[in-house]
Design an enzyme around this catalytic site. Structure first.
Site, PDB file in Angstrom:
ATOM      1  CE1 TYR A 174     -21.322  30.155 -18.186  1.00 19.42           C
ATOM      2  CE2 TYR A 174     -20.546  31.160 -20.230  1.00 19.42           C
ATOM      3  CZ  TYR A 174     -21.514  31.037 -19.244  1.00 19.42           C
ATOM      4  OH  TYR A 174     -22.672  31.770 -19.323  1.00 19.42           O
ATOM      5  CE  LYS A 178     -24.083  28.524 -19.486  1.00 20.49           C
ATOM      6  NZ  LYS A 178     -25.322  28.275 -18.705  1.00 20.49           N
TER       7      LYS A 178
END
Length: 314
Positions: A174, A178
């Protein structure tokens, strides 16, 4: 009431719940016609059967309030699905003006335990999903600008995270996705500014299905009070960035939550060391860098970001 987005059309991905829903409702409230995209899977890890219900519910909510909205059910990590999403906006509303990328999943694991599929799936949905929709939107705006001989109204608002800024031990997939989204955003901003298109990224903090574990220990608001972590604190910034008033804001990263917006600077050089000879030696590097880091905590370079993101509290 002034409607700064009147006459404009928007796509919001992952708009069936949480942040995406709040953003779609805000864009519609400001006058935009909206395509509500959501794959509709019940699991925040992307598990379960796809469903039209989440996107349809939000689209109906917009229409019930007097706005214009259509639903789109599809996985934006699929290149052809992203093509069909942009085509739906242009066919339904005549053109696309605003793209808000929000769709994502979580498959958390420590780096030493994470499987290849857990890595690939999160990178695919977040990073590739952002690329896919942006690719087709950018091509649309470029064609419109060439046809008109001048700039067009095009806005991209991407969703990054403080997990990229400050790290997140159990989310290497993640956090990497991002971080990649920030790079995609700045590159897009540079490539499209000659066409009048802006691209920005936000790091939102909100209590949603995706963050239920993160904010599990934070107090719920009293009856009648707005939750400081409500997605409704994030949506107004998205609406503003999508508007004509934000034409000079591009390539930016903004942290937003609970009545606070912070503009994040690009990384700056904290110290510089030059070699005495033509090239560094191991011994010289140890002499220069050793003392510099000797009294610093391993994560001290992230301290400024931590202070920035926690300043308002929750």
């Amino acid at each position: 009431m002034s409607l700064p987005l009147r006459g404009l059309s928007a796509i919001v991905t992952g708009a069936g719940r949480g942040l995406g829903r709040a953003e779609a409702l805000e864009l519609a409230r400001l006058g935009a016609a909206v395509v509500v995209n959501d794959y509709g899977q019940p699991g925040r890890d992307g598990s379960g059967d796809a469903s039209t219900a989440p996107a349809e519910r939000v689209a109906e909510e917009i229409r019930a309030a007097g706005g214009r909205a259509v639903a789109h059910t599809g996985d934006v990590s699929d290149f052809e699905v992203a093509r069909s999403l942009v085509a739906l906006a242009t066919c339904t509303y005549g053109r696309l003006d605003i793209l808000v990328n929000n769709a994502g999943i979580l498959r958390d694991r420590m780096i030493f335990s994470m499987s290849e599929d857990e890595w690939d799936s999160v990178i695919r949905v977040h990073l590739k999903g952002h690329f896919n929709t942006t690719h087709f939107a950018a091509a649309h705006w470029r064609e419109r600008a060439k046809a008109s001989g001048g700039p067009v109204h095009g806005r991209v608002v991407n969703t990054s995270s403080e997990a990229f800024l400050a790290g997140s031990a159990g989310q290497p997939n993640y956090a990497a996705a991002k971080g990649g989204i920030v790079g995609l955003t700045t590159s897009t901003a540079l490539a499209l500014r000659k066409y009048g298109v802006t691209a920005n990224a936000i790091c939102p903090r909100a209590r949603t299905r995706m963050t239920e574990d993160v904010f599990a220990g934070f107090a719920e608001p009293a009856p009648g009070e707005l939750d400081p972590l409500a997605p409704e604190h994030v949506a107004p910034l998205v609406g503003y960035l999508a508007s004509p008033a934000a034409s000079r804001i591009t390539g930016q990263l903004l942290v937003v939550h609970g009545g606070m917006v912070a503009v994040v600077e690009r990384p700056r050089v904290a110290a510089q060391f030059d070699s005495a000879e033509e090239a560094f030696s191991y011994r010289e590097l140890d002499r220069l860098l050793g003392p510099y880091y000797a009294h610093r905590a391993p994560d001290e370079t992230f301290a400024a970001t931590e202070v920035l993101s926690l300043k308002r509290g929750a």
